[in-house]
Write a protein that holds these residues in place. Sequence first.
Motif, short mmCIF file in Angstrom:
data_model
loop_
_atom_site.label_atom_id
_atom_site.label_comp_id
_atom_site.label_asym_id
_atom_site.label_seq_id
_atom_site.Cartn_x
_atom_site.Cartn_y
_atom_site.Cartn_z
N MET A 42 28.73 94.56 107.15
CA MET A 42 29.64 95.16 106.18
C MET A 42 30.59 94.10 105.60
O MET A 42 30.93 94.13 104.42
CB MET A 42 30.43 96.27 106.87
N SER A 43 31.03 93.16 106.43
CA SER A 43 32.02 92.19 105.96
C SER A 43 31.46 91.35 104.81
O SER A 43 32.17 91.10 103.83
CB SER A 43 32.48 91.29 107.12
N LEU A 44 30.19 90.97 104.89
CA LEU A 44 29.60 90.17 103.81
C LEU A 44 29.42 91.02 102.55
O LEU A 44 29.67 90.56 101.44
CB LEU A 44 28.24 89.62 104.28
N VAL A 45 29.03 92.27 102.76
CA VAL A 45 28.84 93.19 101.63
C VAL A 45 30.17 93.44 100.92
O VAL A 45 30.27 93.40 99.69
CB VAL A 45 28.24 94.52 102.16
N VAL A 46 31.22 93.68 101.72
CA VAL A 46 32.55 93.93 101.14
C VAL A 46 33.01 92.70 100.37
O VAL A 46 33.55 92.80 99.27
CB VAL A 46 33.56 94.27 102.27
N PHE A 47 32.77 91.54 100.95
CA PHE A 47 33.23 90.31 100.32
C PHE A 47 32.54 90.11 98.97
O PHE A 47 33.20 89.85 97.96
CB PHE A 47 32.96 89.13 101.25
N THR A 48 31.22 90.25 98.92
CA THR A 48 30.52 90.03 97.65
C THR A 48 30.88 91.12 96.63
O THR A 48 30.96 90.85 95.44
CB THR A 48 28.99 89.96 97.85
N GLY A 49 31.12 92.34 97.12
CA GLY A 49 31.56 93.41 96.22
C GLY A 49 32.94 93.10 95.63
O GLY A 49 33.18 93.28 94.43
N LEU A 50 33.82 92.60 96.48
CA LEU A 50 35.17 92.23 96.03
C LEU A 50 35.11 91.12 94.98
O LEU A 50 35.83 91.15 93.98
CB LEU A 50 36.00 91.78 97.24
N ASN A 161 9.02 92.41 104.00
CA ASN A 161 10.06 93.44 104.12
C ASN A 161 11.43 92.97 103.67
O ASN A 161 12.09 93.61 102.86
CB ASN A 161 10.11 94.00 105.56
N ILE A 162 11.85 91.82 104.17
CA ILE A 162 13.22 91.41 103.83
C ILE A 162 13.30 90.72 102.46
O ILE A 162 14.39 90.55 101.92
CB ILE A 162 13.87 90.54 104.92
N VAL A 163 12.15 90.36 101.89
CA VAL A 163 12.18 89.78 100.54
C VAL A 163 12.53 90.88 99.55
O VAL A 163 13.50 90.79 98.80
CB VAL A 163 10.81 89.15 100.18
N ILE A 164 11.76 91.97 99.60
CA ILE A 164 12.00 93.08 98.66
C ILE A 164 13.25 93.86 99.11
O ILE A 164 14.11 94.21 98.31
CB ILE A 164 10.77 94.01 98.58
N GLY A 165 13.33 94.09 100.42
CA GLY A 165 14.48 94.84 100.95
C GLY A 165 15.80 94.12 100.74
O GLY A 165 16.86 94.74 100.74
N GLY A 166 15.72 92.81 100.54
CA GLY A 166 16.94 92.02 100.32
C GLY A 166 17.69 92.49 99.09
O GLY A 166 18.91 92.25 98.97
N ALA A 167 17.00 93.17 98.19
CA ALA A 167 17.67 93.68 96.99
C ALA A 167 18.82 94.62 97.36
O ALA A 167 19.85 94.65 96.68
CB ALA A 167 16.66 94.40 96.10
N ALA A 168 18.62 95.36 98.45
CA ALA A 168 19.66 96.32 98.84
C ALA A 168 20.99 95.61 99.12
O ALA A 168 22.05 96.09 98.73
CB ALA A 168 19.21 97.10 100.08
N GLY A 169 20.92 94.46 99.76
CA GLY A 169 22.14 93.72 100.08
C GLY A 169 22.69 92.94 98.90
O GLY A 169 23.79 92.39 98.99
N ALA A 170 21.90 92.89 97.81
CA ALA A 170 22.33 92.11 96.65
C ALA A 170 23.10 92.96 95.63
O ALA A 170 23.63 92.43 94.65
CB ALA A 170 21.11 91.48 95.99
N PHE A 171 23.16 94.26 95.85
CA PHE A 171 23.81 95.16 94.89
C PHE A 171 25.35 95.06 94.84
O PHE A 171 25.93 95.30 93.77
CB PHE A 171 23.43 96.62 95.17
N PRO A 172 26.05 94.77 95.94
CA PRO A 172 27.51 94.87 95.92
C PRO A 172 28.23 94.14 94.77
O PRO A 172 29.12 94.74 94.15
CB PRO A 172 27.93 94.33 97.29
N PRO A 173 27.86 92.87 94.42
CA PRO A 173 28.57 92.27 93.29
C PRO A 173 28.34 93.03 91.99
O PRO A 173 29.24 93.10 91.13
CB PRO A 173 28.01 90.84 93.20
N VAL A 174 27.15 93.62 91.85
CA VAL A 174 26.85 94.41 90.64
C VAL A 174 27.74 95.67 90.62
O VAL A 174 28.29 96.05 89.58
CB VAL A 174 25.36 94.82 90.61
N ILE A 175 27.89 96.28 91.80
CA ILE A 175 28.71 97.50 91.88
C ILE A 175 30.17 97.15 91.57
O ILE A 175 30.85 97.87 90.82
CB ILE A 175 28.59 98.14 93.28
N GLY A 176 30.64 96.04 92.15
CA GLY A 176 32.02 95.61 91.89
C GLY A 176 32.25 95.35 90.40
O GLY A 176 33.26 95.78 89.83
N TRP A 177 31.30 94.67 89.78
CA TRP A 177 31.39 94.38 88.34
C TRP A 177 31.40 95.70 87.54
O TRP A 177 32.23 95.89 86.64
CB TRP A 177 30.19 93.51 87.93
N ALA A 178 30.48 96.59 87.88
CA ALA A 178 30.38 97.88 87.16
C ALA A 178 31.65 98.71 87.34
O ALA A 178 32.03 99.46 86.44
CB ALA A 178 29.17 98.66 87.66
#
Lengths: 320, 49
Positions: A42-50, A161-178
């Motif tokens: 969560m900490s990495l996700v929160v950070f990239t979202g921020l 699995n983690i190549v395609i699934g990695g997209a899930a963890g890549a969304f936070p900066p997009v959400i923060g921007w949006a």
Amino acid sequence: MSDLSSDMAGTDRGEQSSLSVHELAMEDDVRDWIALLKPRVMSLVVFTGLIGVIVAPGHLHPILAFTAVLCIAVAAGACGAINMWYDRDIDAVMRRTRNRPIPAGRIEPGGALGFGIVLAVGSVIVMGVTINLVAAAVLALSIGFYVFVYTMWLKRRTPQNIVIGGAAGAFPPVIGWAAVTGSVDLIPVILFAIVFIWTPPHFWSLALWSNEDYRRAGVPMLPVVAGGKETRKQIVLYSLLLVPLSLTPWYLGFSGSIYGIAAAFLGLGFLVCVARVFTDRQDPAGVSLTNDAPARAAFKYSILYLFILFAALAVDRLIG
Amino acid sequence: MAEFPPRPSDSEAEVFRRRRRGRNIAVVLVLTGLALLFYAVTIVKMVRP
């Protein structure tokens, strides 16, 4: 105080006989419910979202920005809880995960699933009501992607699995921007791509030295299916893609020289780390003879890399 | 004659109560935090529509 304590606990000594052995067996603790949220992830996700919130053009009131980041954090936690519910069988056989609250018997699977669903739905609703519908839609998409595409579909079926699934963890900066702009532009897509391409070398470094765990659990991680040699090669290839990609915000003029220099030096460090993973002393099957010391170092560096890279982008935008 | 489950010992019951109290406090804190957050968001939205 003791009276109040009894009230808070909702019982007193006279009720002792009403506590069943079953209730006592479920020795869940607040810390177990927090563990379900996977706080480290969560900490990495929160950070990239921020960072997405900070670097986006425009202004969001600090309370709304806090709410947006909180929604991202809660959604990430919800994904963690649902993932632990679904993966409880493989968590129980992996050394790294067998002490998690569900396989350890401290939280009932149904409770964890309910907890995750409530948090997931709640975070999307709050994001939609308080911030905007675009941010809420991307948040819902990221939750759905993590739960259905990664956890339920890909994780147990393919070494990608983690190549395609990695997209899930890549969304936070997009959400923060949006959350700030109400739209999704090129720059958040580039930030998404950076996290997306960073994920395979990060996870495969971990998988190299957790290989036995994954093998025992039957999870087809790349080192299990294709062996150490192929995994090391793939780590290098993705890292070679990552470094120029990380410089894109600078090429495009979105960021200045602070970010450009930081990205270049961090990228150089990343390449040095993965080169050591590639040239690690191995047996003919590609198994490390050094207890995977370079892979462990690369895994730790990859976390530091992403933190500093995104921090440099924020500093660059704030100063420049 | 019906068999009843064994009663927990005093120490087991005490541990159970302590954990339940911890959960109750956590729920109170989360709900209070949410109420304050929604209040603050409402004020912000009213002032800066």
